[in-house]
Structure formats: C-alpha cells, structure tokens
Design a protein around this motif. Structure first.
Motif, short mmCIF file in Angstrom:
data_model
loop_
_atom_site.label_atom_id
_atom_site.label_comp_id
_atom_site.label_asym_id
_atom_site.label_seq_id
_atom_site.Cartn_x
_atom_site.Cartn_y
_atom_site.Cartn_z
N LYS A 77 2.09 -3.06 -8.76
CA LYS A 77 2.68 -4.39 -8.60
C LYS A 77 4.10 -4.29 -8.03
O LYS A 77 4.90 -3.50 -8.49
N GLY A 78 4.39 -5.10 -7.02
CA GLY A 78 5.75 -5.22 -6.48
C GLY A 78 6.27 -3.96 -5.80
O GLY A 78 7.42 -3.58 -6.00
N LEU A 79 5.49 -3.35 -4.98
CA LEU A 79 5.87 -2.11 -4.29
C LEU A 79 6.85 -2.41 -3.16
O LEU A 79 6.57 -3.24 -2.30
N GLN A 80 8.02 -1.73 -3.19
CA GLN A 80 9.05 -1.95 -2.18
C GLN A 80 9.77 -0.66 -1.82
O GLN A 80 9.81 0.27 -2.62
N HIS A 81 10.34 -0.66 -0.62
CA HIS A 81 11.25 0.40 -0.21
C HIS A 81 12.66 -0.07 -0.52
O HIS A 81 13.06 -1.14 -0.08
N LYS A 82 13.40 0.71 -1.32
CA LYS A 82 14.74 0.33 -1.74
C LYS A 82 15.70 1.49 -1.50
O LYS A 82 15.32 2.65 -1.52
N LEU A 83 16.97 1.13 -1.30
CA LEU A 83 18.02 2.13 -1.26
C LEU A 83 18.22 2.67 -2.67
O LEU A 83 17.85 2.02 -3.65
N ILE A 84 18.83 3.85 -2.78
CA ILE A 84 19.05 4.44 -4.10
C ILE A 84 19.86 3.51 -5.00
O ILE A 84 19.53 3.32 -6.17
N CYS A 85 20.89 2.87 -4.45
CA CYS A 85 21.73 1.99 -5.25
C CYS A 85 21.01 0.72 -5.69
O CYS A 85 21.50 0.01 -6.57
N GLN A 86 19.86 0.43 -5.15
CA GLN A 86 19.10 -0.77 -5.49
C GLN A 86 17.98 -0.50 -6.48
O GLN A 86 17.33 -1.43 -6.93
#
Length: 159
Positions: A77-86
């Motif tokens: 559920k809710g798969l995203q590419h994020k920056l480390i700080c996010q």
C-alpha cells in the motif's frame, strides 16, 4: 519528489539506479499472505531469476530485515519513491543519513581545492537527498556555496 511507483519493476529500477537518482522505495505498509503487516517498509533488494521476480527484501520500522517470496506478498500500500530526508521509516532514515553524510564528507576531503563540475553535481545530488537542514545540523562544510540553488519544499531546504 514523491513519485508514485506501480510495482516490482519500479522498485527494482529505484534500487538499481539509487546512486543516480537517490532516495528509496518506501511503502505505507506491506501485508504478507500470512497476515503479517509491516509499516513503512523500505525496499532494499529485488531478486530476479530468468526474467521473473522471485523475492523482495525490505527493512521495517524496527530495523528488521525481511526477505519475502513474491508469492507471499498480499498487498503493498502507498508505494512511493522518496528522498532520504522524506522517509517515514526512522530506522533506515537515520542509517542512510549517516552513511550519506559520511560519503559526502569523504567526497569533499578528496576533492578539496578542486571543485569540478562532476564533483559539484554529485555533491548537490547528495545534499538534495539528505536536505540542507541535515547538512547544517551536522556542520558539514562544502568547498562551494549551496544557497544559490535552494528551494523551500515542505519546510525543508533542498539543493
């Protein structure tokens, strides 16, 4: 950043190109067919054999490293590419922030006195990944000014 990912191929692409694009593939939760639910898993590995996805590796919020066969995954559920700080996974976030800052410090030491375009590009990518705020909190000095390319997004400074 928050780019929506749509499956194992996207997770594999993020992991394989991590050095180029930074960040990680994180989901809100993953539920296995056995009923186990893991919150904020960060994917660390996708195994492929003969063109078929076989297993995925991820780290949960407590730092447990889990490897699951793709047939065991019921819902991501809710798969995203994020920056480390996010990242919402605080365990991986702290681990990768520390590793990235150490790498950035070594990069700056090696290139001290020689601010080449490739060095600057690599350093700015790392700064964007960890945020300028973290850079300032750990007193890491750079051989070039960063302020010229700052953008305020969600009360965080990114290069």
């Amino acid at each position: 950043m928050f780019n929506m990912l749509y499956g194992l191929k996207d997770i594999h692409t993020v992991i394989a190109n991590q050095r180029k694009i930074g960040g990680a593939a994180e989901a809100e939760s993953i539920r296995l067919s056995s009923g186990e639910i893991y919150q904020n898993p960060v994917f660390t590995n996708v195994d492929i054999s003969k063109g078929q996805y076989v297993s995925v590796g991820f780290v949960d919020e407590e730092g447990a490293n889990i490897i699951a066969h793709v047939d065991q995954i019921a819902v991501i559920k809710g798969l995203q590419h994020k920056l480390i700080c996010q990242l919402n996974n605080t365990y991986i976030k702290q681990l990768w922030l520390r590793d990235t800052m150490q790498y950035l410090q070594k990069l700056c030491e090696i290139n001290s006195g020689f601010v080449t375009q490739s060095f600057k590009k690599e350093a700015l990518k790392l700064i964007r990944d960890i945020s300028v705020k973290e850079l300032q909190n750990h007193n890491i000095s750079l051989p070039f000014p960063v302020e010229e390319k700052l953008v305020h997004i969600h009360d965080r400074l990114r290069a």
